[in-house]
Enzyme design. Structure first.
Site, PDB file in Angstrom:
ATOM      1  N   GLU A 112       2.189  25.618  40.252  1.00 48.52           N
ATOM      2  CA  GLU A 112       1.187  26.140  41.179  1.00 48.52           C
ATOM      3  C   GLU A 112      -0.120  26.482  40.462  1.00 48.52           C
ATOM      4  O   GLU A 112      -0.519  27.652  40.381  1.00 48.52           O
ATOM      5  CB  GLU A 112       1.743  27.360  41.926  1.00 48.52           C
ATOM      6  CG  GLU A 112       3.039  27.045  42.666  1.00 48.52           C
ATOM      7  CD  GLU A 112       3.487  28.141  43.621  1.00 48.52           C
ATOM      8  OE1 GLU A 112       2.941  29.246  43.563  1.00 48.52           O
ATOM      9  OE2 GLU A 112       4.393  27.881  44.423  1.00 48.52           O
TER      10      GLU A 112
ATOM     11  N   GLU B  11      10.389  23.893  44.917  1.00 49.01           N
ATOM     12  CA  GLU B  11      10.765  25.250  45.348  1.00 49.01           C
ATOM     13  C   GLU B  11      10.797  25.303  46.861  1.00 49.01           C
ATOM     14  O   GLU B  11       9.884  24.803  47.529  1.00 49.01           O
ATOM     15  CB  GLU B  11       9.735  26.298  44.900  1.00 49.01           C
ATOM     16  CG  GLU B  11       9.860  26.763  43.500  1.00 49.01           C
ATOM     17  CD  GLU B  11       8.830  27.843  43.150  1.00 49.01           C
ATOM     18  OE1 GLU B  11       8.494  28.681  44.003  1.00 49.01           O
ATOM     19  OE2 GLU B  11       8.362  27.818  42.005  1.00 49.01           O
TER      20      GLU B  11
HETATM   21  C1  BG6 Z   1       6.344  30.628  44.262  1.00 54.74           C
HETATM   22  C2  BG6 Z   1       6.233  30.896  42.774  1.00 54.74           C
HETATM   23  O1  BG6 Z   1       5.111  30.393  44.820  1.00 54.74           O
HETATM   24  O2  BG6 Z   1       6.854  31.641  45.056  1.00 54.74           O
HETATM   25  C3  BG6 Z   1       7.332  31.802  42.241  1.00 54.74           C
HETATM   26  O3  BG6 Z   1       6.231  29.694  42.036  1.00 54.74           O
HETATM   27  C4  BG6 Z   1       7.555  32.967  43.207  1.00 54.74           C
HETATM   28  O4  BG6 Z   1       6.974  32.217  40.943  1.00 54.74           O
HETATM   29  C5  BG6 Z   1       7.951  32.385  44.566  1.00 54.74           C
HETATM   30  O5  BG6 Z   1       8.500  33.898  42.757  1.00 54.74           O
HETATM   31  C6  BG6 Z   1       8.305  33.402  45.641  1.00 54.74           C
HETATM   32  O6  BG6 Z   1       7.249  34.287  45.858  1.00 54.74           O
HETATM   33  P1  BG6 Z   1       7.481  35.859  45.789  1.00 54.74           P
HETATM   34  O7  BG6 Z   1       6.143  36.460  45.627  1.00 54.74           O
HETATM   35  O8  BG6 Z   1       8.130  36.244  47.079  1.00 54.74           O
HETATM   36  O9  BG6 Z   1       8.387  36.062  44.630  1.00 54.74           O
END
Ligand code: BG6
Length: 465
Positions: free
Chosen positions: A168, A366
């Protein structure tokens, strides 16, 4: 309904170094941007949990690998922590303790039949380079990053075949410089775009290096494009969505996949005084060294409408000059995280990529669901019954598989995350893992119901929905 999962379709899980490792063995001066932020603004991290202990992966990594083996996970994505890899970032003096740890993790994964997919920077920019060179504002940092990549490829390239330059790459500077939401809370839209550009340039340079050295494998980047939905079919709403797409999605897609920025995008940067002054040589490099593949992170849709108010030219530039966000009444929400749940993003993003970048091979790097207070879902055996996660994954994966049936060049699905892990502000509040990290019991690992469900998915290769 049952959907067969193609034999070679990857079902993996992801995390990052800084969100799991903890500071065990970390030496003075090895802080990353995130470590520094955690120290400076500890109060914004939920219950003060942060990278200092994280999941203690530095020490307990074998426990995680054993569970991966148990659930027959085939692919695991994490990062190498640039800020810990060196003791001197300019002379590139490797911290052999940390480098050995990476060796052990990679060897452990390979021995367990899990393919490591490694990212070179998941926000782990060394604080030293932020302080001395203003981070990614500087071409010197691009140069030092390429040196870092060269050493990493040399050491681990025999066992790692899938590399990502960044996770990202738009995020840190958007939060820090564009929106000024995060420490050090400086608004500077020009710097925002310069950081975007330098990470694209760094990606091209690393791909050049990788190819020239003749390593086996491929190099890509992990982007977080947001599937943009205009409020209506009016030309104003459509235009607003188009601008959002240009500034937040195509800013990386176009140069990384096609090798060029669109003339419209360049013109907008010039008009709004956020132009990044690339040289002819830099543009030629970006043209020649496009990615081998991409990781695509998907969590929520982006709903956009035309802006209602005239833009005041005496304020700093922001892409909201061209759009407003639109809250769709009645949308389904993940109330813990405040994100809309809309599984169709998987199909629509796949079709967006198929249409705009037909030669691109990609995978979902992800997707997942953060849930607060999962303790309430424990059964009598103390196992979290996370049926909501199983449903979330099933719905999203189903849409993705539908897209594969319709011709999308998507290689797989990586769940965020393998274990619960820390993240900015959210810390351990919203849990994402297939595996619980028990903060009250020495970071004990306990599989949730979804972990065994994922194993069945991997072995049986049928999604029942
Ligand atoms: C993604 C990131 O955008 O979202 C991760 O690559 C992050 O590092 C994940 O943990 C979930 O977001 P959050 O803020 O709920 O942990």
């Amino acid at each position: 309904m049952s959907r067969p999962i193609p034999k070679d379709f990857i079902l993996g899980a992801a995390t990052s170094a800084w969100q799991t490792e903890g500071w065990s063995g970390k030496k003075d001066g090895q802080d990353s941007y995130l470590d520094e932020w955690f120290k400076k603004e500890n109060f914004v991290w939920h219950n003060g949990e942060g990278p200092d202990i994280a999941t203690n992966f530095m020490v307990q990594y074998q426990e995680d690998i054993d569970i991966m083996q148990d659930i027959q996970l085939t692919h695991y994505r994490t990062s190498i922590n640039w800020s810990r890899f060196f003791t001197d970032y300019e002379a590139c003096t490797v911290d052999e303790d940390y480098a050995n740890h990476i060796d052990q993790v990679i060897d452990g994964l390979v021995a367990a039949g899990v393919e490591p997919m490694i990212c070179l920077e998941h926000y782990e920019l060394p604080k030293f380079l932020s302080d001395k060179y203003d981070g990614w504002s500087s071409k010197k940092v691009v140069e030092l990053y390429v040196k870092y990549a060269a050493i990493v490829f040399e050491r681990y390239g025999d066992r790692v075949k899938n590399w990502f330059t960044f996770n990202e790459p738009i995020v840190v500077q958007t939060r820090v410089y564009l929106d000024a939401l995060r420490w050090p809370h400086e608004q500077n839209s020009k710097r925002w775009m310069l950081w975007n550009f330098h990470k694209t340039l760094a990606t091209a340079k690393v791909i050049k290096l990788f190819r020239e050295k003749g390593y086996e494998g491929r190099v890509g980047c992990i982007l977080n494009p947001e599937m943009v939905y205009p409020r209506s079919s009016s030309k104003e709403d459509q235009a607003a969505a188009h601008y959002y797409d240009l500034f937040y999605n195509r800013v990386f897609f176009d140069p990384m996949v096609l090798g060029t920025y669109s003339p419209e995008f360049m013109q907008l940067c010039i008009e709004n005084d956020i132009y990044f002054d690339p040289t002819e040589e830099e543009l030629a490099l970006i043209k020649q060294y496009t990615v081998d593949f991409l990781g695509v992170n998907q969590y929520y849709p982006k709903r956009i409408k035309a802006q209602r108010f005239a833009w005041a030219e005496d304020q700093p530039f922001h892409p909201t000059k061209y759009y407003e966000e639109f809250d769709l009444p009645g949308r389904q929400m993940n109330k813990s995280r405040g994100w809309e749940i809309y599984p169709q993003i998987m199909y629509d993003m796949a079709m967006y990529l198929t249409e705009n970048y037909p030669d691109l091979t990609w995978l979902v790097a992800e997707n997942g669901m953060g849930q607060e207070n999962e303790q309430q879902f424990k059964n009598a055996d103390n196992i979290i019954q996370d049926d909501y996660r199983i449903e979330f994954i099933s719905q999203h994966l189903s849409q993705l598989l539908r897209a594969v049936d319709d011709g999308a060049r998507c290689e797989g699905y990586m769940l965020w995350a393998f274990t619960d892990c820390v993240s900015p502000m959210n810390a351990f509040k919203n849990r994402y893992g297939l595996v619980e990290i028990d903060l009250d019991d020495h970071r004990k690992r306990v599989k949730k119901k979804s972990a065994d469900w994922y194993r069945t998915l991997i072995t049986d290769r049928v999604l029942d929905i």
